[in-house]
Write an enzyme that holds these catalytic residues in place. Sequence first.
Site, PDB file in Angstrom:
ATOM      1  CB  ALA A   1      -0.874   0.019   1.331  1.00 33.78           C
TER       2      ALA A   1
ATOM      3  CG  ASP B   1       0.001  -6.535   9.016  1.00 40.37           C
ATOM      4  OD1 ASP B   1      -1.101  -7.404   9.099  1.00 40.37           O
ATOM      5  OD2 ASP B   1       0.125  -5.993   8.074  1.00 40.37           O
TER       6      ASP B   1
HETATM    7  N1  LIG Z   1      13.528  -8.477   1.190  1.00 36.32           N
HETATM    8  C1  LIG Z   1      12.749  -8.771   0.307  1.00 36.32           C
HETATM    9  N2  LIG Z   1      12.984  -9.880  -0.589  1.00 36.32           N
HETATM   10  C2  LIG Z   1      12.031  -9.931  -1.459  1.00 36.32           C
HETATM   11  N3  LIG Z   1      10.747  -9.663  -1.962  1.00 36.32           N
HETATM   12  C3  LIG Z   1      10.453  -8.373  -0.732  1.00 36.32           C
HETATM   13  C4  LIG Z   1      11.239  -8.262   0.183  1.00 36.32           C
HETATM   14  N4  LIG Z   1      10.669  -7.038   0.840  1.00 36.32           N
HETATM   15  C5  LIG Z   1       9.514  -7.026   0.305  1.00 36.32           C
HETATM   16  N5  LIG Z   1       9.322  -7.778  -0.664  1.00 36.32           N
HETATM   17  C6  LIG Z   1       8.211  -7.970  -1.805  1.00 36.32           C
HETATM   18  O1  LIG Z   1       7.538  -6.882  -1.700  1.00 36.32           O
HETATM   19  C7  LIG Z   1       5.873  -6.911  -1.186  1.00 36.32           C
HETATM   20  C8  LIG Z   1       5.564  -5.775  -0.632  1.00 36.32           C
HETATM   21  O2  LIG Z   1       6.714  -5.371   0.477  1.00 36.32           O
HETATM   22  P1  LIG Z   1       6.058  -4.871   2.045  1.00 36.32           P
HETATM   23  O3  LIG Z   1       5.263  -6.006   2.443  1.00 36.32           O
HETATM   24  O4  LIG Z   1       7.264  -4.597   2.822  1.00 36.32           O
HETATM   25  O5  LIG Z   1       5.582  -3.746   1.505  1.00 36.32           O
HETATM   26  P2  LIG Z   1       4.585  -2.696   2.402  1.00 36.32           P
HETATM   27  O6  LIG Z   1       4.148  -1.442   1.645  1.00 36.32           O
HETATM   28  O7  LIG Z   1       4.820  -2.392   3.525  1.00 36.32           O
HETATM   29  O8  LIG Z   1       3.075  -3.412   2.423  1.00 36.32           O
HETATM   30  P3  LIG Z   1       1.707  -3.239   2.995  1.00 36.32           P
HETATM   31  O9  LIG Z   1       0.788  -3.108   1.839  1.00 36.32           O
HETATM   32  O10 LIG Z   1       1.626  -4.684   3.824  1.00 36.32           O
HETATM   33  O11 LIG Z   1       2.187  -2.037   3.918  1.00 36.32           O
HETATM   34  C9  LIG Z   1       6.195  -8.128  -0.463  1.00 36.32           C
HETATM   35  O12 LIG Z   1       5.203  -8.709  -0.428  1.00 36.32           O
HETATM   36  C10 LIG Z   1       7.280  -9.042  -1.167  1.00 36.32           C
HETATM   37  O13 LIG Z   1       6.530  -9.736  -2.103  1.00 36.32           O
END
Ligand SMILES: Nc1ncnc2c1ncn2[C@@H]1O[C@H](COP(=O)(O)OP(=O)(O)OP(=O)(O)O)[C@@H](O)[C@H]1O
Length: 472
Positions: free
Chosen positions: A237, A386
């Site tokens: 998001a 989460d």
């Molecule tokens: N270190 C990593 N290695 C591989 N893929 C990753 C890594 N970090 C994130 N991702 C990929 O990117 C996607 C989004 O990352 P993340 O969950 O950290 O984002 P977010 O914006 O915080 O999500 P949310 O909507 O849950 O807040 C993850 O579901 C994963 O597929």
Amino acid sequence: MDKSSGDEIWEDSFDKLLDPRPQQSNLNIIKKNVRLSYNIDTSVENSSHSIKGCSPKSCNRSVSISTPNYNHLGKDLFNCGLSPINRLQLDGFEDTTEKCNADKDAEPNTKKRGLIVPSKNQIDTFSKFSNQTNKVACASNQSNKIVGVVLKPGKWRKSLNIFRQTQISVLNESKKLESRNSVCQDRKSIFLNGLNKQNVISQQDFYKYCNQGKPLKFNAAYSQYKMLKTHKIGEGAYGEVFRYTPNRKGCKNDLVLKIIPIEGSIEVNGEKQKNFSQIWPEIIITKKLSSIQGFANIEKVSTVKGKYPQHFVKLWKRYDDEKGSENDHPGLFGENQLFVVLELHFAGSDMSNVIFLNSEQSFYALQQIILTLAVGEEDYQFEHRDLHWGNILIKSTTKKHICFKFNNTDLIVDSKGVNITIIDYTLSRITIDECCYFNDLSNDEELFQASGDYQFDIYRMMRNELKFERPF
Ligand SMILES: Nc1ncnc2c1ncn2[C@@H]1O[C@H](COP(=O)(O)OP(=O)(O)OP(=O)(O)O)[C@@H](O)[C@H]1O
């Protein structure tokens, strides 16, 4: 897991037991039709195939509802006071006791549980939208009666944003929605240190933390020639995630960039942009946990400014064409936009997209998750808050063992060929030297409203547990 990489060496004794060998069969040691280990979330079953009256034409395979499958699991399985899994509980819908046939099949106790059913108009608009995005879902029976809307487990916030956007066009008369606040607007960052409560971090302090005096130029800091085999691998998001191989000698790991727009006035992906203070706990938590086995390994955090570089925009577009993005096109950002960029080690695919090769592999992956959390909790009173399976990444490894250090004691776990990493600390909480870093969730009403999966009940159960503690 990649089967071509000789992963069969990880086949284990449990799996051998599941082989239908005649002598064991005769001795009644094994059953012929045992289902092999498979990392399906057993609390729910993707019921797209079992929705009555949902013909393949009218029901896109990816449009599914996540709901307890009573035929398969037995009616009483979730009939407990602690976790009354509902089909739908989303703000803005009328509560009704209307029941329809398909509903009877899927949810024997909807009247008691107060199923909330949207109007036909609402669901049509929503259905059209969710067909495009595949992330949230609705279902109807043959006569097109509405049976419910639920969020898929996993990245609930994005699904909710999409749902909310659709709702707004359909329900703009709803007072509740008009007074809705975005997550970031309501959620405060708290850095609690004894009696001191601080809510703000200055821009300069943030840059200092990034070893910068001012923001770097986005185009120059992440120019195309520094990165090989770059592609977009995910989105949240709050931002976009790209994977690449650094174009420099001695760099063994592929890296990922998590790029989060910050401090701007335009809404992105249906959310207000975070400010420095709101992103601060996530940065501190990521950095602190980085040295612990099982948590995301961070190389660097930086702040950049400027338009989204063209090569990222192209990759964004390719991802959108191939997989469909739920996020806004990054072309919307202007010259003055700031971004925080987290450079993390690539840690594999999320658990919802991985099929374990055998039961032992899933068992030891679970052990790794438990030990990672145990060490985080022991060292920093860490709470993830989460931890759905979209936030657990799995990568194959040739290491035989994974080592954890719990309270100065070495704990060694078999890898069985997999290495797990827990990611996404947006909602997490940590204590470092008696200073507690977290985002206050107590005002984040949306977090506690969704349902359709046990995951969403957990958020409410967590709040109930903490009802006398504010903020949390
Ligand atoms: N270190 C990593 N290695 C591989 N893929 C990753 C890594 N970090 C994130 N991702 C990929 O990117 C996607 C989004 O990352 P993340 O969950 O950290 O984002 P977010 O914006 O915080 O999500 P949310 O909507 O849950 O807040 C993850 O579901 C994963 O597929």
